[in-house]
Design a protein around this motif. Structure first.
Motif, PDB file in Angstrom:
ATOM      1  N   LEU A 139       0.835  -1.030  -0.055  1.00  0.00           N
ATOM      2  CA  LEU A 139       0.071   0.035   0.156  1.00  0.00           C
ATOM      3  C   LEU A 139       0.885   1.317  -0.163  1.00  0.00           C
ATOM      4  O   LEU A 139       1.609   1.605   1.084  1.00  0.00           O
ATOM      5  CB  LEU A 139      -0.851  -0.208   1.149  1.00  0.00           C
ATOM      6  N   TYR A 140       1.042   1.944  -1.235  1.00  0.00           N
ATOM      7  CA  TYR A 140       2.112   2.884  -1.391  1.00  0.00           C
ATOM      8  C   TYR A 140       1.271   4.198  -1.329  1.00  0.00           C
ATOM      9  O   TYR A 140       0.387   4.495  -1.816  1.00  0.00           O
ATOM     10  CB  TYR A 140       2.517   2.818  -2.640  1.00  0.00           C
ATOM     11  N   LYS A 141       2.020   5.119  -0.564  1.00  0.00           N
ATOM     12  CA  LYS A 141       1.196   6.448  -0.293  1.00  0.00           C
ATOM     13  C   LYS A 141       1.392   7.331  -1.420  1.00  0.00           C
ATOM     14  O   LYS A 141       2.853   7.469  -1.901  1.00  0.00           O
ATOM     15  CB  LYS A 141       1.877   7.128   0.784  1.00  0.00           C
ATOM     16  N   ASP A 142       0.537   7.839  -2.094  1.00  0.00           N
ATOM     17  CA  ASP A 142       0.635   8.525  -3.409  1.00  0.00           C
ATOM     18  C   ASP A 142      -0.418   9.479  -3.546  1.00  0.00           C
ATOM     19  O   ASP A 142      -1.126   9.617  -4.724  1.00  0.00           O
ATOM     20  CB  ASP A 142       0.756   7.668  -4.591  1.00  0.00           C
ATOM     21  N   ALA A 143      -0.853  10.314  -2.266  1.00  0.00           N
ATOM     22  CA  ALA A 143      -1.986  11.151  -2.230  1.00  0.00           C
ATOM     23  C   ALA A 143      -1.746  12.519  -3.080  1.00  0.00           C
ATOM     24  O   ALA A 143      -2.499  13.260  -3.359  1.00  0.00           O
ATOM     25  CB  ALA A 143      -2.635  11.144  -0.819  1.00  0.00           C
ATOM     26  N   VAL A 144      -0.546  12.994  -3.123  1.00  0.00           N
ATOM     27  CA  VAL A 144      -0.105  14.230  -3.410  1.00  0.00           C
ATOM     28  C   VAL A 144       0.089  14.547  -4.762  1.00  0.00           C
ATOM     29  O   VAL A 144      -0.197  15.704  -5.283  1.00  0.00           O
ATOM     30  CB  VAL A 144       1.085  14.576  -2.800  1.00  0.00           C
ATOM     31  N   ASN A 145       0.288  13.571  -5.771  1.00  0.00           N
ATOM     32  CA  ASN A 145       0.859  13.924  -7.040  1.00  0.00           C
ATOM     33  C   ASN A 145       0.498  12.749  -7.887  1.00  0.00           C
ATOM     34  O   ASN A 145       0.002  11.824  -7.518  1.00  0.00           O
ATOM     35  CB  ASN A 145       2.133  14.614  -7.308  1.00  0.00           C
ATOM     36  N   LEU A 146       0.788  12.953  -9.248  1.00  0.00           N
ATOM     37  CA  LEU A 146       0.778  11.934 -10.309  1.00  0.00           C
ATOM     38  C   LEU A 146       2.047  11.290 -10.483  1.00  0.00           C
ATOM     39  O   LEU A 146       2.369  10.627 -11.627  1.00  0.00           O
ATOM     40  CB  LEU A 146      -0.125  12.373 -11.571  1.00  0.00           C
ATOM     41  N   ASN A 147       3.023  11.664  -9.677  1.00  0.00           N
ATOM     42  CA  ASN A 147       4.310  11.148 -10.192  1.00  0.00           C
ATOM     43  C   ASN A 147       4.514   9.768 -10.571  1.00  0.00           C
ATOM     44  O   ASN A 147       5.063   9.252 -11.525  1.00  0.00           O
ATOM     45  CB  ASN A 147       5.490  11.497  -9.109  1.00  0.00           C
ATOM     46  N   THR A 148       3.941   8.668  -9.589  1.00  0.00           N
ATOM     47  CA  THR A 148       4.097   7.547  -9.746  1.00  0.00           C
ATOM     48  C   THR A 148       3.575   6.911 -10.757  1.00  0.00           C
ATOM     49  O   THR A 148       4.023   6.096 -11.784  1.00  0.00           O
ATOM     50  CB  THR A 148       3.507   6.733  -8.360  1.00  0.00           C
ATOM     51  N   ILE A 149       2.313   7.499 -11.117  1.00  0.00           N
ATOM     52  CA  ILE A 149       1.187   7.010 -12.154  1.00  0.00           C
ATOM     53  C   ILE A 149       2.079   7.406 -13.357  1.00  0.00           C
ATOM     54  O   ILE A 149       1.777   6.587 -14.664  1.00  0.00           O
ATOM     55  CB  ILE A 149      -0.132   7.393 -12.194  1.00  0.00           C
ATOM     56  N   THR A 150       2.498   8.530 -13.835  1.00  0.00           N
ATOM     57  CA  THR A 150       3.097   8.916 -14.848  1.00  0.00           C
ATOM     58  C   THR A 150       4.520   8.528 -14.996  1.00  0.00           C
ATOM     59  O   THR A 150       4.842   7.913 -16.577  1.00  0.00           O
ATOM     60  CB  THR A 150       3.520  10.710 -14.687  1.00  0.00           C
ATOM     61  N   ALA A 151       5.172   7.948 -14.040  1.00  0.00           N
ATOM     62  CA  ALA A 151       6.542   7.264 -14.427  1.00  0.00           C
ATOM     63  C   ALA A 151       6.211   5.924 -14.603  1.00  0.00           C
ATOM     64  O   ALA A 151       7.031   5.460 -15.562  1.00  0.00           O
ATOM     65  CB  ALA A 151       7.282   7.414 -13.079  1.00  0.00           C
ATOM     66  N   LEU A 152       5.105   5.285 -14.267  1.00  0.00           N
ATOM     67  CA  LEU A 152       5.051   3.765 -14.647  1.00  0.00           C
ATOM     68  C   LEU A 152       4.546   3.615 -16.067  1.00  0.00           C
ATOM     69  O   LEU A 152       4.856   2.719 -16.716  1.00  0.00           O
ATOM     70  CB  LEU A 152       3.739   3.183 -13.694  1.00  0.00           C
ATOM     71  N   LYS A 153       3.868   4.970 -16.548  1.00  0.00           N
ATOM     72  CA  LYS A 153       3.488   4.834 -17.963  1.00  0.00           C
ATOM     73  C   LYS A 153       4.725   4.875 -18.714  1.00  0.00           C
ATOM     74  O   LYS A 153       4.915   4.305 -19.978  1.00  0.00           O
ATOM     75  CB  LYS A 153       2.478   6.230 -18.377  1.00  0.00           C
ATOM     76  N   ASN A 365       4.082  11.753 -27.310  1.00  0.00           N
ATOM     77  CA  ASN A 365       2.863  11.577 -27.597  1.00  0.00           C
ATOM     78  C   ASN A 365       2.563  10.589 -26.744  1.00  0.00           C
ATOM     79  O   ASN A 365       1.077  10.857 -26.307  1.00  0.00           O
ATOM     80  CB  ASN A 365       3.009  10.747 -29.096  1.00  0.00           C
ATOM     81  N   THR A 366       2.911   9.614 -26.228  1.00  0.00           N
ATOM     82  CA  THR A 366       2.197   8.899 -25.258  1.00  0.00           C
ATOM     83  C   THR A 366       1.827   9.357 -23.923  1.00  0.00           C
ATOM     84  O   THR A 366       0.770   9.393 -23.301  1.00  0.00           O
ATOM     85  CB  THR A 366       3.023   7.482 -24.995  1.00  0.00           C
TER      86      THR A 366
END
Length: 478
Positions: A139-153, A365-366
């Motif tokens: 359970l990874y804390k990621d409430a503040v930004n989209l850093n993780t979601i963007t980096a995984l893309k 583009n992605t």
């Protein structure tokens, strides 16, 4: 030096007066997955502060207890998973605190957590339990930004060996709302769906600034005079590591380190994975070389197996270097990449430049398409609603998905064209090298035609728009 970190008493005043209780029906109606954890006897996961040996100013946190629990995951009215009550090796799970600074600076009731199921399952519900089931999750804390979601893309675009799968969720522990999280896979050897290495002769180790929190670690020649980094174990598990295991991987890493000086590093590292890893951090503009974990894998003990960087992990310091600059991994003297970029052997630079030229249009583009579509998605709306609940519970100021997307797009549109100019400077330096006479030894020249003692970063110039104008990318880079 250790001291108990008590969840019941530390920060109790802020718990009573600084946060609000949240109606659990509101949590369940948001639209995200809800992970509900009920521990045996209402026991809470706790931590212990630990001080770095010989350096009392550095403290961090390790877990104190593994708490047996039951885990139920639902979405709306539908129950998707129920671990059942805790029975050793049969059902249920354990939960404990994990993480480094993400735990150290957290409220004791809003920690990052590691889950270990007693019976393997796929908690992300991808429709093929035989492939995706595993016992360990985070359970990874990621409430503040989209850093993780963007980096995984970005990791997917780079075709890293493994990109951590995740699902956004809200977490309830013992009837108390604890916040918005990402439920993710963990770094683990799993030939089916995570990192693939040989079960008997494979290795995964981490270059770790927090090695002093582990029971087993080792150093290598590169870091022997450095009190910052050591190598810690991911596979085999540290309790299963033998003396022969340590001697083998330590020896191989040290031979690789020596090869960086001699220029024959291609015999020891997988150029493609190293280039993908560095370029990803250069795109993200990573500032913190301590916090962005580097996991190195060796598939087995044969000579055909080289060191690989299979995945990206931890993105808290993304976008913190000046736009157009390389990440700090590029320039820090205690990183392998500076030596690779400055080596008399240009193979790594060539692989890095080729990867960029092959991928830059797709990266741009992605990411732009992904972020634009994500902003308008039902999931984004549910995350925004969850962030409001998180804010009410913890008083943590959190932006909207729209503001996160705008900030990230501005980074992409500003940074990528400037980064392209930097990388083309590397390409020009390689061209100079390839066209130079080589009667005795290789010779290197910068862009002004001056002879250099070494190649690589010496030939790099920072190119930026003199007016500081932000470019919006609407077509492929040329």
């Amino acid at each position: 030096m250790k001291k108990t970190f008590s969840i019941l008493f530390l920060f109790i005043s802020s718990y009573l007066y600084g946060q609000q209780a949240i109606n659990l029906d509101d949590v369940r109606n948001v639209g995200l997955y809800v992970v509900e954890i009920t521990t045996v006897d209402q026991e809470e996961p706790e931590g212990i502060f630990i001080t770095k040996p010989g350096d009392e100013k550095w403290q961090n946190i390790i877990y104190k207890n593994k708490v047996p629990c039951r885990i139920v995951i639902s979405r709306g009215e539908e129950v998707l998973y129920d671990s059942g009550p805790y029975v050793d090796n049969t059902s249920g799970a354990t939960i404990r605190i994990t993480g480094n600074n993400s735990a150290y600076y957290s409220h004791p009731l809003n920690m990052p957590y590691r889950i270990k199921l007693e019976k393997a399952s796929d908690l992300l519900f991808r429709g093929n339990d035989d492939i995706y089931k595993d016992k360990t999750w985070r359970l990874y804390k990621d409430a503040v930004n989209l850093n993780t979601i963007t980096a995984l893309k970005l990791s997917e675009v780079m075709e890293m060996e493994w990109t951590t799968a995740y699902v956004p969720c809200n977490v309830i522990i013992n009837g108390d709302y604890r916040g918005y999280y990402l439920l993710t896979e963990t770094m683990k050897r799993n030939a089916q769906c995570r990192v693939n290495c040989d079960k008997k002769k494979g290795y995964i180790v981490e270059k770790d600034a927090y090695w002093w929190k582990e029971n087993k670690y080792f150093t290598s020649t590169w870091y022997k005079d450095d009190n910052v980094f050591r190598w810690t174990w991911k596979y085999p598990d540290e309790e299963d590591v033998t003396e022969d295991n340590e001697l083998y991987i330590k020896g191989y890493i040290e031979r690789m380190e020596e090869s960086l000086q001699q220029g024959n590093y291609e015999d020891y590292i997988d150029l493609s994975s190293f280039a993908k890893w560095l370029l990803s951090h250069d795109v993200l503009g990573t500032d913190d070389t301590w916090g962005s974990n580097m996991f190195i894998k060796k598939y087995d003990e044969t000579d055909q197996s080289r060191l690989e960087l299979p995945c990206l992990w931890d993105f808290d310091s993304s976008y913190l270097v000046p736009p157009g600059s390389f990440s700090n991994f590029h320039s820090m003297s205690n990183e392998y990449f500076k030596a690779l970029m400055n080596s008399s052997n240009p193979s790594f630079r060539e692989a890095y430049v080729k990867l960029w030229n092959d991928k830059k249009e797709e990266i741009t583009n992605t990411l732009i398409t992904f972020l634009t579509q994500f902003e308008d998605s039902e999931e984004a709306k549910a995350i925004d609603a969850s962030r409001q609940l998180h804010y009410k519970r913890w008083g943590t100021q959190i932006g909207t998905i729209k503001s996160n997307v705008e900030t990230t797009l501005e980074w992409i549109n500003t940074h990528i064209p400037l980064l392209d100019k930097q990388i083309q400077s590397i390409a020009a330096g390689i061209s100079d090298i390839n066209e130079s006479p080589r009667k005795t030894a290789r010779q290197y020249y910068n862009l002004q035609g001056m002879k250099l003692n070494t190649a690589g970063n010496n030939s790099i110039v920072i190119c930026r728009d003199a007016n500081g104008k932000t470019m919006k990318i609407t077509k492929a880079l040329r």
